[in-house]
Design an enzyme around this catalytic site. Structure first.
Site, short mmCIF file in Angstrom:
data_model
loop_
_atom_site.label_atom_id
_atom_site.label_comp_id
_atom_site.label_asym_id
_atom_site.label_seq_id
_atom_site.Cartn_x
_atom_site.Cartn_y
_atom_site.Cartn_z
CB CYS A 267 16.75 -39.00 -30.32
SG CYS A 267 15.94 -37.85 -31.00
CG HIS B 96 18.02 -40.94 -34.66
ND1 HIS B 96 17.59 -41.79 -33.64
CD2 HIS B 96 17.20 -39.70 -34.62
CE1 HIS B 96 16.78 -41.23 -33.22
NE2 HIS B 96 16.34 -40.14 -33.67
#
Length: 526
Positions: free
Chosen positions: A340, A434
């Site tokens: 991310c 994630h």
């Protein structure tokens, strides 16, 4: 209306989250329809929940873990207010899963009535649907500077008529003073709801603790419901990355002849640090969080985790020398992973008019992509495949989007429609997903490749590690600890019947009762 309980704490990280999860697990195993609740959480560790309208929303990751302890899918109402700090002075406000505003010290007073009303309504709905709701407080109820307008700790307890227990971490020291002080600083109406205490993380002979427990009962008129022992296996789904030690978990011996050493950069505004916990469940994988450039130089795999403030944390990487260490690691052909915000840092350029509002800044230049921040936040669950058709599941929470990429760049993952996600160039890997490494097959494949790139030819991935099963074992351990070490009959009476009548008021500075002299145990002086 169902029963309920508030688990408050003497401090942050005193054990509120794990005790709440343990009570939830214990009640769930008894057949009670139980749900968790935290009116307001402040954390950058969040989980994605699919709301009633089908859209993704965020709640604190601890509440998602507590939902699993209850045998439930996460619900946005379990954590109606989530504050995600982006700096020392401002936090993004996530209300029932949706980012709606930015809160600062200056405007919190204006926002608070709306946040409180949302939290109270969510709790009322849950109490109408479940037999019991176990609520977790935030920080400490004795933050008297914040008591006016509080809707998370004793403000919530008073609004809903909930009994409260106070948990303290004895490993930090000063637990008796902090427990007494917590009660003594509350006003009479709040004290009337505080039923007793739980001590967390005790190591040693319980007999040595008994005089202190007795004295605490005398000066407060409240019992200690039990003492939870230190448990080394309770490290998954930590509420806050600061709760981690340097090494995650308890690394099991390798299946082969080599260890794989993983260094995770502890960014100042680290987000969803729990991503690397899945790597740490593997035998022979040592995962440590670090801010030392020298430790990156010694690592086999370096991970740049998520960040709530990508541009600011990238600047910090450069100021500390960590950016040079990351670049040198990649130049040596050793594996590097960005997740991310960490993926975004690996890009050629970041265009950010949204989060940092700094416009265009150069990335580390390790992946030929550019990132542009979109005012609309992507929040969704994700599924797809890795190379070789290996299934992968995860979730996305990000403003930054890949706005340009070299056409020949290989994706790390693919969505079901074949669209690429993330990037892979030599030993450098990046993804916005994630939780991807909780997919056992993908994790094993990635670690095998990382070991090859690092030259760890003696590393052998375990074929039988199941992350989901490890998480379930953790939840069952929490339930076992509650059942074995707490007075569960008394806890159930609190849940079912509310605060006991006649709890005494403890004024600040209440006199210490006279007690017989206890000889000091040998070896404890100093």
């Amino acid at each position: 209306m169902s029963g309920g309980l508030l688990v408050a704490g003497t401090t942050s990280d005193a054990g509120k989250s794990v005790l709440t999860a343990g009570i939830c697990r214990w009640l769930h195993r008894r057949g009670v329809r139980v749900a968790p609740f935290k009116a307001q959480n402040m954390s950058n560790n969040s989980a994605v929940v699919v709301g009633p309208d089908g859209r993704g929303g965020e709640i604190g990751r601890a509440q998602a873990m507590q939902a699993a302890a209850c045998g439930l899918d996460p619900d946005l109402r379990f954590n109606p207010v989530l504050l995600k700090p982006g700096s020392d002075h401002a936090s993004q406000v996530v209300l029932l899963g949706e980012a709606v505003d930015t809160v600062t010290a200056g405007n919190f007073r204006q926002l608070r009535p709306r946040l409180a009303a949302t939290a109270y309504a969510a709790l009322a709905e849950l109490r109408a649907e479940y037999d019991a709701v176990i609520c977790e407080g935030a920080g400490s109820p004795a933050e008297i500077n914040l008591r006016d307008g509080d809707y998370v700790n004793m403000g919530l307890a008073r609004h809903a008529g909930l009994p409260a227990i106070v948990v303290g971490d004895i490993d930090r020291g000063g637990v008796f003073a902090s427990m007494f002080g917590t009660v003594a600083l509350l006003d009479p109406a709040d004290q009337a709801l505080v039923a007793g205490f739980v001590i967390n993380k005790f190591r040693g002979d319980l007999g040595l603790l008994r005089p202190g427990l007795d004295m605490l009962g005398q000066v407060t008129g409240r019992p200690t419901y039990g003492v939870l022992p230190w448990a080394l296996d309770l490290w998954l789904d930590a509420e806050d990355s600061l709760a981690y030690g340097r090494v995650l978990g308890r690394p099991a011996a390798p299946r082969g002849t080599d260890w794989l050493d993983v260094a995770v950069v502890r960014l100042p505004r680290i987000s969803n640090a729990t991503d690397v916990e899945a790597l740490a469940t593997e035998p022979g994988v040592r995962v440590r969080l670090t801010v030392e450039p020298a430790e990156l130089a010694a690592a086999d795999l370096v991970v740049l985790p998520g960040s709530k403030s990508t541009v600011a944390d990238l600047a910090w990487l450069r100021e500390t020398g960590l950016a040079d260490a990351v670049t040198e690691h990649a130049a040596a052909g050793r594996p590097l992973l960005g997740i991310c915000g960490g993926f975004q840092m690996l890009s050629r350029a970041i265009h950010d008019p949204v989060e940092s509002r700094q416009g265009s800044v150069p990335g580390l230049g390790l992946l030929p992509v550019e990132i542009t921040f979109d005012p609309r936040k992507t929040v969704r669950r994700a599924s797809g495949t890795a190379e070789g058709g290996v299934p992968v599941h995860g979730y996305e929470i990000h403003h930054g989007q890949v706005s340009a990429a070299d056409p020949d760049l290989s994706p790390l993952l693919r969505y079901p429609d074949g669209t690429g996600e993330g990037a892979r160039l030599g030993a450098v890997h990046g993804t916005h997903w994630h939780g991807a490494f909780e997919s056992d097959g993908f994790r094993r494949r990635f670690l095998t490749e990382a070991a090859r790139l690092a030259g760890r030819t003696g590393f052998t991935v375990a074929p039988d590690t199941e992350f989901a099963a490890a998480r379930e074992r953790t939840l069952d351990l929490l339930g076992d600890l509650v059942e074995e070490h707490l007075d569960t009959d008394a806890l159930w009476r609190l849940v079912e019947s509310g605060p006991p009548a006649g709890l005494p008021f403890v004024p600040p500075g209440a006199p210490r009762p006279a007690v017989p002299h206890q000889p000091e145990p040998a070896g404890t002086a100093g």
